[in-house]
Design an enzyme around this catalytic site. Structure first.
Site, PDB file in Angstrom:
ATOM      1  N   TYR A 173      -2.928   0.180  -8.474  1.00  0.00           N
ATOM      2  CA  TYR A 173      -3.097  -1.066  -7.707  1.00  0.00           C
ATOM      3  C   TYR A 173      -3.686  -2.181  -8.584  1.00  0.00           C
ATOM      4  CZ  TYR A 173      -2.681   1.938  -3.519  1.00  0.00           C
ATOM      5  OH  TYR A 173      -2.263   2.827  -2.557  1.00  0.00           O
ATOM      6  N   SER A 211      -1.276  12.793  -2.111  1.00  0.00           N
ATOM      7  CA  SER A 211      -0.708  11.723  -1.289  1.00  0.00           C
ATOM      8  C   SER A 211       0.814  11.788  -1.378  1.00  0.00           C
ATOM      9  CB  SER A 211      -1.214  10.363  -1.806  1.00  0.00           C
ATOM     10  OG  SER A 211      -0.607   9.312  -1.095  1.00  0.00           O
ATOM     11  N   THR A 214      -6.080   0.840   6.658  1.00  0.00           N
ATOM     12  CA  THR A 214      -5.433  -0.444   6.903  1.00  0.00           C
ATOM     13  C   THR A 214      -5.962  -1.460   5.900  1.00  0.00           C
ATOM     14  OG1 THR A 214      -4.865  -2.041   8.629  1.00  0.00           O
ATOM     15  CG2 THR A 214      -7.119  -1.181   8.670  1.00  0.00           C
ATOM     16  N   THR A 215      -5.588  -2.717   6.089  1.00  0.00           N
ATOM     17  CA  THR A 215      -6.135  -3.776   5.256  1.00  0.00           C
ATOM     18  C   THR A 215      -5.804  -5.128   5.882  1.00  0.00           C
ATOM     19  OG1 THR A 215      -6.357  -4.538   2.970  1.00  0.00           O
ATOM     20  CG2 THR A 215      -4.127  -4.197   3.738  1.00  0.00           C
ATOM     21  N   GLN A 240      -2.646  11.987   1.965  1.00  0.00           N
ATOM     22  CA  GLN A 240      -2.497  10.611   2.470  1.00  0.00           C
ATOM     23  C   GLN A 240      -1.003  10.289   2.505  1.00  0.00           C
ATOM     24  OE1 GLN A 240      -3.193   6.349   0.513  1.00  0.00           O
ATOM     25  NE2 GLN A 240      -5.174   7.230   1.073  1.00  0.00           N
ATOM     26  N   ARG A 285      -9.052 -10.605  11.470  1.00  0.00           N
ATOM     27  CA  ARG A 285      -8.232  -9.424  11.729  1.00  0.00           C
ATOM     28  C   ARG A 285      -9.007  -8.140  11.394  1.00  0.00           C
ATOM     29  NH1 ARG A 285      -2.199 -10.598   9.820  1.00  0.00           N
ATOM     30  NH2 ARG A 285      -1.827 -11.593  11.819  1.00  0.00           N
ATOM     31  N   ASP A 328     -10.238   2.307  -0.094  1.00  0.00           N
ATOM     32  CA  ASP A 328      -9.142   3.060  -0.708  1.00  0.00           C
ATOM     33  C   ASP A 328      -8.565   2.282  -1.897  1.00  0.00           C
ATOM     34  OD1 ASP A 328      -7.091   5.396  -0.175  1.00  0.00           O
ATOM     35  OD2 ASP A 328      -5.877   3.613  -0.594  1.00  0.00           O
ATOM     36  N   LEU A 339      -0.180   0.327  10.898  1.00  0.00           N
ATOM     37  CA  LEU A 339       0.167  -0.753  11.843  1.00  0.00           C
ATOM     38  C   LEU A 339       1.670  -1.009  11.928  1.00  0.00           C
ATOM     39  CD1 LEU A 339      -2.535  -3.481  11.007  1.00  0.00           C
ATOM     40  CD2 LEU A 339      -2.712  -1.468  12.477  1.00  0.00           C
ATOM     41  N   HIS A 342      -1.362  10.607  -6.488  1.00  0.00           N
ATOM     42  CA  HIS A 342      -0.792   9.538  -5.661  1.00  0.00           C
ATOM     43  C   HIS A 342       0.583   9.884  -5.069  1.00  0.00           C
ATOM     44  CE1 HIS A 342      -0.891   4.857  -5.323  1.00  0.00           C
ATOM     45  NE2 HIS A 342      -0.242   5.355  -4.305  1.00  0.00           N
ATOM     46  N   LYS A 350      -7.558 -11.324   6.101  1.00  0.00           N
ATOM     47  CA  LYS A 350      -8.136 -12.205   7.128  1.00  0.00           C
ATOM     48  C   LYS A 350      -9.366 -11.555   7.752  1.00  0.00           C
ATOM     49  CE  LYS A 350      -3.975 -14.685   8.474  1.00  0.00           C
ATOM     50  NZ  LYS A 350      -2.642 -14.080   8.548  1.00  0.00           N
TER      51      LYS A 350
HETATM   52  N1  LIG Z   1      -0.761   6.441  -0.868  1.00  0.00           N
HETATM   53  C1  LIG Z   1       0.216   5.567  -0.825  1.00  0.00           C
HETATM   54  O1  LIG Z   1       1.320   5.791  -1.344  1.00  0.00           O
HETATM   55  C2  LIG Z   1      -0.004   4.272  -0.122  1.00  0.00           C
HETATM   56  C3  LIG Z   1      -1.265   3.901   0.237  1.00  0.00           C
HETATM   57  N2  LIG Z   1      -1.489   2.720   0.883  1.00  0.00           N
HETATM   58  C4  LIG Z   1      -2.892   2.361   1.187  1.00  0.00           C
HETATM   59  O2  LIG Z   1      -2.999   1.985   2.548  1.00  0.00           O
HETATM   60  C5  LIG Z   1      -3.492   0.655   2.653  1.00  0.00           C
HETATM   61  C6  LIG Z   1      -2.949  -0.022   3.883  1.00  0.00           C
HETATM   62  O3  LIG Z   1      -1.540  -0.042   3.840  1.00  0.00           O
HETATM   63  P1  LIG Z   1      -0.716  -1.094   4.709  1.00  0.00           P
HETATM   64  O4  LIG Z   1       0.704  -0.676   4.731  1.00  0.00           O
HETATM   65  O5  LIG Z   1      -1.021  -2.460   4.241  1.00  0.00           O
HETATM   66  O6  LIG Z   1      -1.374  -0.857   6.132  1.00  0.00           O
HETATM   67  P2  LIG Z   1      -1.144  -1.465   7.590  1.00  0.00           P
HETATM   68  O7  LIG Z   1       0.016  -0.841   8.256  1.00  0.00           O
HETATM   69  O8  LIG Z   1      -2.454  -1.329   8.245  1.00  0.00           O
HETATM   70  O9  LIG Z   1      -0.768  -2.976   7.395  1.00  0.00           O
HETATM   71  C7  LIG Z   1      -1.713  -3.934   7.035  1.00  0.00           C
HETATM   72  C8  LIG Z   1      -0.969  -5.242   6.853  1.00  0.00           C
HETATM   73  O10 LIG Z   1      -0.474  -5.677   8.100  1.00  0.00           O
HETATM   74  C9  LIG Z   1      -0.784  -7.043   8.259  1.00  0.00           C
HETATM   75  N3  LIG Z   1      -0.902  -7.368   9.676  1.00  0.00           N
HETATM   76  C10 LIG Z   1      -1.878  -6.995  10.521  1.00  0.00           C
HETATM   77  N4  LIG Z   1      -1.681  -7.480  11.758  1.00  0.00           N
HETATM   78  C11 LIG Z   1      -0.532  -8.183  11.682  1.00  0.00           C
HETATM   79  C12 LIG Z   1       0.206  -8.923  12.621  1.00  0.00           C
HETATM   80  N5  LIG Z   1      -0.210  -9.046  13.887  1.00  0.00           N
HETATM   81  N6  LIG Z   1       1.347  -9.489  12.206  1.00  0.00           N
HETATM   82  C13 LIG Z   1       1.776  -9.373  10.943  1.00  0.00           C
HETATM   83  N7  LIG Z   1       1.104  -8.685   9.991  1.00  0.00           N
HETATM   84  C14 LIG Z   1      -0.029  -8.100  10.360  1.00  0.00           C
HETATM   85  C15 LIG Z   1      -2.104  -7.198   7.534  1.00  0.00           C
HETATM   86  O11 LIG Z   1      -2.372  -8.510   7.214  1.00  0.00           O
HETATM   87  C16 LIG Z   1      -1.894  -6.321   6.322  1.00  0.00           C
HETATM   88  O12 LIG Z   1      -1.249  -7.032   5.283  1.00  0.00           O
HETATM   89  C17 LIG Z   1      -3.115   0.025   1.309  1.00  0.00           C
HETATM   90  O13 LIG Z   1      -3.880  -1.119   0.997  1.00  0.00           O
HETATM   91  C18 LIG Z   1      -3.360   1.174   0.369  1.00  0.00           C
HETATM   92  O14 LIG Z   1      -4.736   1.270   0.083  1.00  0.00           O
HETATM   93  C19 LIG Z   1      -0.453   1.904   1.239  1.00  0.00           C
HETATM   94  C20 LIG Z   1       0.827   2.228   0.905  1.00  0.00           C
HETATM   95  C21 LIG Z   1       1.157   3.421   0.171  1.00  0.00           C
HETATM   96  O1  LIG Z   2       0.251   3.108  -2.742  1.00  0.00           O
HETATM   97  C1  LIG Z   2       1.306   2.705  -2.351  1.00  0.00           C
HETATM   98  C2  LIG Z   2       1.844   1.379  -2.351  1.00  0.00           C
HETATM   99  C3  LIG Z   2       1.703   0.668  -3.622  1.00  0.00           C
HETATM  100  C4  LIG Z   2       1.189  -0.571  -3.707  1.00  0.00           C
HETATM  101  N1  LIG Z   2       1.227  -0.942  -4.989  1.00  0.00           N
HETATM  102  C5  LIG Z   2       1.753   0.033  -5.738  1.00  0.00           C
HETATM  103  C6  LIG Z   2       2.007   0.104  -7.105  1.00  0.00           C
HETATM  104  C7  LIG Z   2       2.581   1.235  -7.606  1.00  0.00           C
HETATM  105  C8  LIG Z   2       2.884   2.286  -6.772  1.00  0.00           C
HETATM  106  C9  LIG Z   2       2.631   2.205  -5.400  1.00  0.00           C
HETATM  107  C10 LIG Z   2       2.067   1.076  -4.896  1.00  0.00           C
END
Ligand SMILES: NC(=O)C1=CN([C@@H]2O[C@H](COP(=O)(O)OP(=O)(O)OC[C@H]3O[C@@H](n4cnc5c(N)ncnc54)[C@H](O)[C@@H]3O)[C@@H](O)[C@H]2O)C=CC1
Ligand SMILES: O=CCc1c[nH]c2ccccc12
Length: 295
Positions: A63, A151, A245-246, A173, A252, A58, A202, A118, A249
């Site tokens: 980003y 999204s 997710t992401t 999304q 993980r 994703d 998560l 987005h 590590k």
């Molecule tokens: N469309 C949108 O507006 C958005 C899209 N996204 C997409 O979703 C992806 C995943 O979003 P996240 O919120 O990062 O997902 P997530 O809720 O799966 O969290 C992943 C994060 O949690 C951390 N983590 C995992 N286990 C942990 C633990 N036991 N203790 C502490 N931290 C821990 C990981 O290292 C990682 O940084 C993004 O990379 C992006 O591609 C994310 C935010 C907004």
């Molecule tokens: O996609 C959602 C979270 C996010 C992470 N980096 C950026 C930059 C600009 C807008 C949204 C986000």
């Protein structure tokens, strides 16, 4: 660590294509504030995910990690047809044809599998949603994306889009976890045959602790010999929702794949959902949602 050959199930979309039911994102852990030079850490992170068996990646123009993903895909030497690549447009929403070309160039790809608007916050009127969506339909017709979606859309944004859509969105999304279940929004998606992807899956097991799901997450993790993270992913998958997710590590990321090795009972899914309703937590876009609240 999980078996890398654990198959990731796929969900059929309303346009006949299929999406792997676990995605690896480069928007949070890997986000760059500007394009700059290629960050090898991000390249290696994506390569690690591909090596472990993640096929659904994703991304988004904002980003600033599309260049890195392109390099990682090339260096992984994985067959393009085995990957499911998503990217999103918002910064260049006024010129969607130009935006997809720029993303494809950075990703070094001829097409993406899924192209998303987005967020809904660019639109002031229903016509704004409809104009942007017509441009997305043109991108799909050009073959530069297999599927199109949105999204962070709420029901009014979807309704405005659907009113004139020739091709309905395949996916929305949204942030989704036990502490953000969006009332009737998921049922609305079902009624319109629009799939849901969950970002921030998560959250209840990580940044929203402590909370009313803590005890249940701990006991389910013990029962299934996995972590609370994998329970959180499975809770999505067992509702037909695709988590993204992401992690930086490897261990993980490998462990998350254990979410493919078991299913929760419907009662467990329901109990976790009910416990989650006792708390509200939104990790992303709060200010935008507040500013755009029409209720
Ligand atoms: N469309 C949108 O507006 C958005 C899209 N996204 C997409 O979703 C992806 C995943 O979003 P996240 O919120 O990062 O997902 P997530 O809720 O799966 O969290 C992943 C994060 O949690 C951390 N983590 C995992 N286990 C942990 C633990 N036991 N203790 C502490 N931290 C821990 C990981 O290292 C990682 O940084 C993004 O990379 C992006 O591609 C994310 C935010 C907004
Ligand atoms: O996609 C959602 C979270 C996010 C992470 N980096 C950026 C930059 C600009 C807008 C949204 C986000």
């Amino acid at each position: 660590m999980a078996n890398i050959h654990t198959p990731i199930p796929e969900l059929k979309l309303n346009d006949g294509t299929s999406i792997p039911m676990l995605g690896y994102g480069t928007g949070t852990a890997w986000y760059k504030s500007s394009e700059g030079s290629i960050d090898r850490n991000t390249v290696e992170g994506v390569k690690t995910a591909i090596k472990l068996g993640y096929t659904h990646l994703d991304n988004a123009e904002v980003y600033n990690t599309e260049l890195e993903m392109g390099v990682a895909i090339k260096e992984s030497k994985v067959d393009r047809s085995k990957l499911f690549i998503t990217t999103k447009v918002i910064k260049n929403i006024a010129d969607i044809p130009k935006a997809i070309d720029a993303s494809l160039k950075k990703l070094q790809l001829d097409y993406v599998d899924l192209y998303l608007i987005h967020s809904p916050f660019f639109a002031k009127t229903d016509e704004d949603f409809q104009k942007a969506w017509a441009a997305m339909e043109d991108v799909k017709a050009s073959g530069k994306t297999k599927s199109i979606g949105v999204s962070n859309y709420l029901e009014p944004h979807l309704k405005a889009t659907l009113a004139t859509a020739k091709v309905p969105p395949s996916i929305n999304q949204i942030e989704f976890h036990p502490y953000l279940q969006h009332g009737n929004l998921i049922d609305y998606h079902k009624s319109q045959n629009i799939a849901v992807e969950a970002y921030g899956p998560l959250t209840a097991a990580t940044k929203a602790k402590p909370g009313p799901c803590d005890a249940m997450l701990a006991s389910l993790a013990k029962k299934y010999y996995v972590s609370e993270g994998e329970i959180s992913l499975r809770w999505c998958i067992d509702q037909g929702i695709v988590p993204i997710t992401t992690s930086g590590k490897e261990e993980r990321l490998s462990d998350y794949l254990r979410a493919m090795t078991f299913t929760m009972t419907p009662k467990e899914v329901k109990n976790l959902s009910e416990a989650g309703l006792e708390k509200h937590f939104r990790g992303f876009w709060q200010a935008k949602f507040d500013a755009n609240d029409r209720s």
